[in-house]
Design a protein around this motif. Structure first.
Motif, short mmCIF file in Angstrom:
data_model
loop_
_atom_site.label_atom_id
_atom_site.label_comp_id
_atom_site.label_asym_id
_atom_site.label_seq_id
_atom_site.Cartn_x
_atom_site.Cartn_y
_atom_site.Cartn_z
N HIS A 124 39.29 60.81 68.13
CA HIS A 124 39.70 60.84 69.94
C HIS A 124 41.54 60.60 70.59
CE1 HIS A 124 35.88 59.34 69.84
NE2 HIS A 124 35.15 59.07 70.97
N HIS A 146 46.60 56.82 77.84
CA HIS A 146 44.98 57.39 77.67
C HIS A 146 44.45 58.24 78.95
CE1 HIS A 146 44.33 54.65 74.05
NE2 HIS A 146 45.45 54.64 74.68
N GLN A 148 41.26 59.17 80.31
CA GLN A 148 39.21 59.90 80.11
C GLN A 148 39.09 61.33 81.05
OE1 GLN A 148 36.79 56.27 81.36
NE2 GLN A 148 35.35 57.17 82.47
N GLY A 153 31.70 62.62 77.58
CA GLY A 153 30.93 60.83 78.45
C GLY A 153 29.35 60.94 79.07
N GLY A 165 29.02 58.98 68.99
CA GLY A 165 29.59 57.95 69.66
C GLY A 165 31.15 58.44 69.70
N ILE A 166 30.76 59.48 70.52
CA ILE A 166 32.00 60.01 71.20
C ILE A 166 32.49 59.32 72.44
CG2 ILE A 166 30.30 61.57 72.82
CD1 ILE A 166 32.37 63.99 72.37
N SER A 167 33.47 59.41 73.07
CA SER A 167 33.91 58.71 73.89
C SER A 167 34.70 59.09 74.49
CB SER A 167 34.47 57.14 73.75
OG SER A 167 35.05 56.51 74.73
N PRO A 168 34.60 58.98 76.06
CA PRO A 168 35.39 59.87 77.29
C PRO A 168 36.52 59.73 76.58
CG PRO A 168 34.22 58.51 78.35
CD PRO A 168 33.57 58.35 76.85
N ASP A 169 36.94 58.62 76.08
CA ASP A 169 38.70 57.89 76.54
C ASP A 169 39.68 58.82 75.03
OD1 ASP A 169 40.60 56.24 77.37
OD2 ASP A 169 40.64 55.76 75.56
#
Length: 381
Positions: A124, A146, A148, A153, A165-169
């Motif tokens: 990420h 960081h 977002q 997301g 487990g992909i995250s927008p952060d």
């Protein structure tokens, strides 16, 4: 108007000085969703394709991207860590490989680029362009910050596939130079680049930077692709130079018309100035004779005439400058990038018209100055 039309220089302002768009080939590849059903299959195909093409003779660099090559990407809302969220603001999201910057000739301004391991593992991490870096408060460095990205997301539905487990952060590791997002005529939008292994749509774009003519390796690229999957066609291979050519064809034609009419207008203006000034001086031959009879020398007559023409000329130049600024606003829509007055071309137009006015003044004044005062006085207007 002539100075504004003649100074239209169209450039790809987003690349480094050594970048040669005619040596970069863009190839679209579309993977059938029913055949490439998993993210791992699509990412493995991309990795092998880049590796196979990179090893071809004459290839300097190769990269893969899902959007944003050279234009495009997905719009997404975003929020910056430590800053209040601003509703309605969007950022362009592009998915790229580790060699993207070198292949497309985009300079790294601060921080670092992606490592191959970060892209392969779907870390990420993110790169942002200079326009996006300005979203941070003054004095704050976006590097190691960081952001977002809401797009990352949201739930992804086939044919889009996302990493588990992909995250927008995302952690920002570098800031790159600005590139055009949606064509040369559009202003650069804030953009963020993330590893292409995070999200895999069916379509992807292969960029190949070569040492020579990129079309010479096109058959070799086709052969590599057939060796991987003989049912996959290349989607309209084009060089970046050709892509820019399509975008600039109509604006260049428009500017050709502007330049032609501007040149014609400049010629008519020069003829008009010469005729009006010359006629005006000829009408004053009798007055010149009177002045010479009263003791004025040829130099005095020439200075008097020049002073008279200068007053009218300065008024014309003032009106011309005002008109140029007005026309400049209208012509912004026909030009790419930042546009400002070209002092050299504007000065050239002024000098041409001034030279014509001086010539139109000097010839009749010189002819009148050689006349006998008595003859000049008898001259009928």
């Amino acid at each position: 108007c002539a100075s504004l039309a003649i100074q239209n220089f169209v450039e790809l302002s987003t690349t480094d000085p050594g970048f040669q768009p005619e040596k970069t080939l863009m190839v679209g590849v579309s993977l059938p969703p029913e055949q490439y059903k998993t993210l791992e299959q699509r990412n493995l195909f991309d990795r092998e394709l880049v590796e196979n093409v990179r090893n071809l003779p004459g290839v300097e660099a190769a990269a893969i991207g899902n959007g944003g090559m050279p234009y495009g990407g997905w719009q997404s809302a975003y929020s910056i860590e430590g800053q209040p969220r601003v509703d309605g603001q969007q950022i362009v999201v592009s998915f790229i490989s580790s060699n993207y910057l070198r292949t497309l000739g985009i300079p790294l301004e601060r921080g670092r680029a992606f490592t191959p391991e970060e892209v392969q593992d779907g870390m990420h991490v993110a790169l942002i362009n200079e326009t996006a870096a300005k979203l941070w408060r003054a004095g704050q460095d976006a590097s190691n910050g960081h952001i977002q990205i809401d797009f990352l997301g949201q739930p992804f539905k086939p044919p889009f596939l996302a990493a588990p487990g992909i995250s927008p952060d995302m952690t920002i590791v570098g800031v790159v130079g600005d590139t055009k997002n949606y064509g040369l005529a559009e202003a650069t939008q804030p953009a963020v680049y993330v590893p292409y292994t995070l999200v895999a749509p069916p379509g992807r774009q292969l960029a190949v930077r070569t040492y020579g003519d990129p079309m010479l390796i096109l058959n070799a690229v086709r052969a590599k692709l057939r060796g991987m999957d003989r049912n996959l066609p290349l989607v309209r291979p084009m060089t970046i130079d050709e892509i820019m050519g399509y975008e600039t064809a109509q604006p260049r034609f428009n500017m050709f018309l502007f330049s032609a009419f501007a040149g014609l207008g400049l010629m008519l203006a020069a003829i008009g100035i010469y005729c009006v000034v010359s006629y005006n001086i000829t009408q004053r031959v009798r007055e010149i004779g009177v002045r010479m009879a009263l003791g004025a020398t040829r130099g005095d007559i020439l200075i008097w005439v020049l002073r008279m023409v200068l007053r009218v000329g300065l008024l014309g130049l003032l009106l011309g400058f005002c008109g140029s600024f007005a026309v400049e606003r209208m012509m912004r829509s026909y030009l790419f990038g930042k546009f400002s007055f070209n002092v050299v071309s504007l000065a050239g137009v002024v000098l041409v018209l001034a030279a014509v006015a001086l010539l139109a003044t000097w010839l009749p004044a010189r002819r009148a100055g050689k006349m006998d005062p008595v003859t000049a006085r008898r001259h009928e207007a």
